[in-house]
Design an enzyme around this catalytic site. Structure first.
Site, PDB file in Angstrom:
ATOM      1  N   PHE A 194      36.555  26.490  -8.008  1.00 14.55           N
ATOM      2  CA  PHE A 194      36.527  24.893  -9.086  1.00 14.55           C
ATOM      3  C   PHE A 194      37.399  25.272  -9.909  1.00 14.55           C
ATOM      4  O   PHE A 194      37.305  26.030 -11.353  1.00 14.55           O
ATOM      5  CB  PHE A 194      35.494  24.548  -9.066  1.00 14.55           C
ATOM      6  CG  PHE A 194      35.591  23.385 -10.077  1.00 14.55           C
ATOM      7  CD1 PHE A 194      35.895  21.780  -9.330  1.00 14.55           C
ATOM      8  CD2 PHE A 194      35.010  23.134 -11.561  1.00 14.55           C
ATOM      9  CE1 PHE A 194      35.404  20.589 -10.196  1.00 14.55           C
ATOM     10  CE2 PHE A 194      35.047  22.062 -11.979  1.00 14.55           C
ATOM     11  CZ  PHE A 194      35.437  21.028 -11.445  1.00 14.55           C
TER      12      PHE A 194
ATOM     13  N   LYS B   1       0.502  -0.945   0.152  1.00 16.77           N
ATOM     14  CA  LYS B   1       0.123   0.095   0.146  1.00 16.77           C
ATOM     15  C   LYS B   1       0.865   1.159  -0.384  1.00 16.77           C
ATOM     16  O   LYS B   1       1.250   1.936   1.310  1.00 16.77           O
ATOM     17  CB  LYS B   1      -0.919   0.391   0.912  1.00 16.77           C
ATOM     18  CG  LYS B   1      -2.061   0.577   0.718  1.00 16.77           C
ATOM     19  CD  LYS B   1      -2.990   0.531   0.333  1.00 16.77           C
ATOM     20  CE  LYS B   1      -4.328   1.313  -0.228  1.00 16.77           C
ATOM     21  NZ  LYS B   1      -5.389   0.449  -0.866  1.00 16.77           N
TER      22      LYS B   1
ATOM     23  N   ARG C 296      32.822  31.131  -5.427  1.00 14.13           N
ATOM     24  CA  ARG C 296      31.948  30.955  -5.892  1.00 14.13           C
ATOM     25  C   ARG C 296      31.040  30.473  -5.087  1.00 14.13           C
ATOM     26  O   ARG C 296      30.951  30.083  -4.109  1.00 14.13           O
ATOM     27  CB  ARG C 296      31.768  29.984  -7.556  1.00 14.13           C
ATOM     28  CG  ARG C 296      32.842  28.168  -6.829  1.00 14.13           C
ATOM     29  CD  ARG C 296      32.157  27.566  -7.318  1.00 14.13           C
ATOM     30  NE  ARG C 296      32.531  25.874  -7.184  1.00 14.13           N
ATOM     31  CZ  ARG C 296      32.323  24.649  -7.141  1.00 14.13           C
ATOM     32  NH1 ARG C 296      31.644  24.877  -8.511  1.00 14.13           N
ATOM     33  NH2 ARG C 296      32.252  23.775  -6.828  1.00 14.13           N
TER      34      ARG C 296
ATOM     35  N   HIS D 108      23.546  25.950  -9.305  1.00 13.86           N
ATOM     36  CA  HIS D 108      24.812  26.785 -10.255  1.00 13.86           C
ATOM     37  C   HIS D 108      24.108  28.264  -9.647  1.00 13.86           C
ATOM     38  O   HIS D 108      22.565  27.981 -10.355  1.00 13.86           O
ATOM     39  CB  HIS D 108      24.946  26.061 -11.974  1.00 13.86           C
ATOM     40  CG  HIS D 108      25.581  25.105 -11.904  1.00 13.86           C
ATOM     41  ND1 HIS D 108      26.631  25.178 -11.608  1.00 13.86           N
ATOM     42  CD2 HIS D 108      25.207  23.772 -12.613  1.00 13.86           C
ATOM     43  CE1 HIS D 108      27.039  23.156 -11.969  1.00 13.86           C
ATOM     44  NE2 HIS D 108      26.064  22.855 -12.726  1.00 13.86           N
TER      45      HIS D 108
ATOM     46  N   ASN E 121      24.252  20.344  -7.491  1.00 17.45           N
ATOM     47  CA  ASN E 121      25.146  21.233  -8.074  1.00 17.45           C
ATOM     48  C   ASN E 121      24.356  22.327  -8.682  1.00 17.45           C
ATOM     49  O   ASN E 121      24.211  22.330 -10.092  1.00 17.45           O
ATOM     50  CB  ASN E 121      26.659  21.348  -9.004  1.00 17.45           C
ATOM     51  CG  ASN E 121      27.432  22.681  -8.388  1.00 17.45           C
ATOM     52  OD1 ASN E 121      27.043  23.932  -7.532  1.00 17.45           O
ATOM     53  ND2 ASN E 121      28.685  22.271  -8.946  1.00 17.45           N
TER      54      ASN E 121
ATOM     55  N   GLN F 175      32.879  17.383  -4.677  1.00 18.85           N
ATOM     56  CA  GLN F 175      33.101  15.622  -4.425  1.00 18.85           C
ATOM     57  C   GLN F 175      33.698  15.916  -3.160  1.00 18.85           C
ATOM     58  O   GLN F 175      34.079  15.028  -1.794  1.00 18.85           O
ATOM     59  CB  GLN F 175      33.958  15.721  -4.908  1.00 18.85           C
ATOM     60  CG  GLN F 175      32.973  14.480  -6.733  1.00 18.85           C
ATOM     61  CD  GLN F 175      33.289  15.885  -7.778  1.00 18.85           C
ATOM     62  OE1 GLN F 175      33.367  17.466  -7.323  1.00 18.85           O
ATOM     63  NE2 GLN F 175      32.885  14.972  -8.953  1.00 18.85           N
TER      64      GLN F 175
ATOM     65  N   THR G 271      -3.821  -5.058   0.719  1.00 15.08           N
ATOM     66  CA  THR G 271      -3.054  -3.585   0.924  1.00 15.08           C
ATOM     67  C   THR G 271      -4.118  -3.119   1.645  1.00 15.08           C
ATOM     68  O   THR G 271      -3.567  -2.171   2.379  1.00 15.08           O
ATOM     69  CB  THR G 271      -2.909  -2.863  -0.706  1.00 15.08           C
ATOM     70  OG1 THR G 271      -4.403  -2.584  -1.233  1.00 15.08           O
ATOM     71  CG2 THR G 271      -2.287  -3.879  -1.449  1.00 15.08           C
ATOM     72  N   ASP G 272      -5.860  -3.010   1.413  1.00 13.75           N
ATOM     73  CA  ASP G 272      -6.604  -2.382   1.863  1.00 13.75           C
ATOM     74  C   ASP G 272      -6.347  -2.385   4.210  1.00 13.75           C
ATOM     75  O   ASP G 272      -6.214  -1.540   4.771  1.00 13.75           O
ATOM     76  CB  ASP G 272      -7.789  -2.663   2.359  1.00 13.75           C
ATOM     77  CG  ASP G 272      -8.747  -1.332   3.430  1.00 13.75           C
ATOM     78  OD1 ASP G 272      -8.553   0.283   3.208  1.00 13.75           O
ATOM     79  OD2 ASP G 272      -9.530  -2.049   3.616  1.00 13.75           O
TER      80      ASP G 272
END
Length: 286
Positions: free
Chosen positions: A149, A12, A166, A237, A235, A209, A57-58
């Site tokens: 970077f 469910k 950055r 940006h 990322n 990383q 499932t109920d």
């Protein structure tokens, strides 16, 4: 040619559940989304339509609500109790995935939704063992400086300039596997979240990383019950806007936040001596 039934499961999905603890003037609110998945000796229902081994499932949905009646110590404890309950008869593997939505307290019984951050837990039980995976997604973090970077390889298709400074932004998607079930679940989650945020804040990032590893390492240092951490960091940006067509400079003040495409950094940080569960742990929602 031989045709046969492969792996299968059923359950469910997305049972929405809100509980209120009304002891005293300060009410406690818990807002959950609970999904179940069951697997086992279910060949008959697929091959002949015999439903003798199929727990509806109920019924699974009703069990979720009934188990919430008396409260729980944490979403991990709640999911573990449900998973163990469902492992009976033909069902030899049960998984319960719980998502918890945050609410910010405004008063004794007044709350406001706390944004997009979601805590999660995936609990898996078999007849002989059980294990827990916690999670967090939608935690959006941003450093306006302290990130660079550069030094990356260049070829005829490279246009990205090197960056000495950055904006670094991401929306954390984290999963962690517990090495034990003897855990103060809420305290562990608070320490894990604090570790993720603290490492992102403290790390002078030369790459996303590097930040990913620092975040996983901080969690393992702070929470000994955690065996491994898996992180996916998009990322987010932010690019400087060229204002020169308007006769203006841009002293690192105005950026465009690009939502796609984006870099996606993924990795696992783990203890060498961490015990492994008997079956591969599942990161996906139930």
């Amino acid at each position: 040619m031989t045709i046969r039934l492969g792996p299968n499961r059923y359950g469910k999905a997305e049972c929405r559940l809100v509980t209120v603890v009304r002891d005293g003037p300060r009410h406690e609110l818990t807002d959950l989304n609970v999904s179940t998945r069951l697997a086992g000796r279910l060949d008959a229902t697929h091959l002949t339509g015999d439903n003798a081994d199929v727990l509806p499932t109920d019924t699974q949905k009703n069990t979720v609500y009934a188990f919430a009646r008396d409260g729980f110590a944490g979403i991990e404890e709640f999911g573990l109790r449900l998973a163990r309950h469902f492992v009976t008869g033909p069902i030899d593997r049960a998984q319960v995935h719980v998502e918890a939505y945050g609410w910010r307290r405004l008063g004794g019984h007044t709350f406001a939704r706390a944004g997009d951050e979601v805590r999660s837990a995936t609990l898996t039980a078999t007849a002989g063992q059980a294990w827990a995976v916690g999670g967090l997604h939608g935690l959006t973090l941003l450093n306006t400086t302290g990130s660079m970077f550069k030094g990356f390889p260049r070829d005829q298709y490279t246009t990205l300039p090197e960056a000495d400074d950055r904006i670094l932004a991401t929306a954390v998607d984290a999963r962690w596997r517990f090495a034990t079930l003897d855990v103060d679940w809420n305290a562990a989650f608070a320490a894990i979240r604090e570790g993720l945020v603290g490492a992102f804040t403290d790390t002078y990032s030369r790459s996303l990383q590097q930040t990913l590893y620092a975040m996983g390492e901080r969690v393992l240092e702070r929470v000994p019950e955690v065996a491994e951490v898996r992180l996916a960091l998009p990322n987010r940006h932010h690019f400087l806007v060229d204002l020169s067509p308007f006769g203006l400079d841009n002293p690192d003040a105005v950026y465009v936040a690009a939502d796609r495409p984006y870099g996606l950094i993924e990795g696992t940080v783990l203890r060498d001596d961490a015990p492994l569960p008997g079956l591969a742990w599942d990161l996906g929602a139930a």
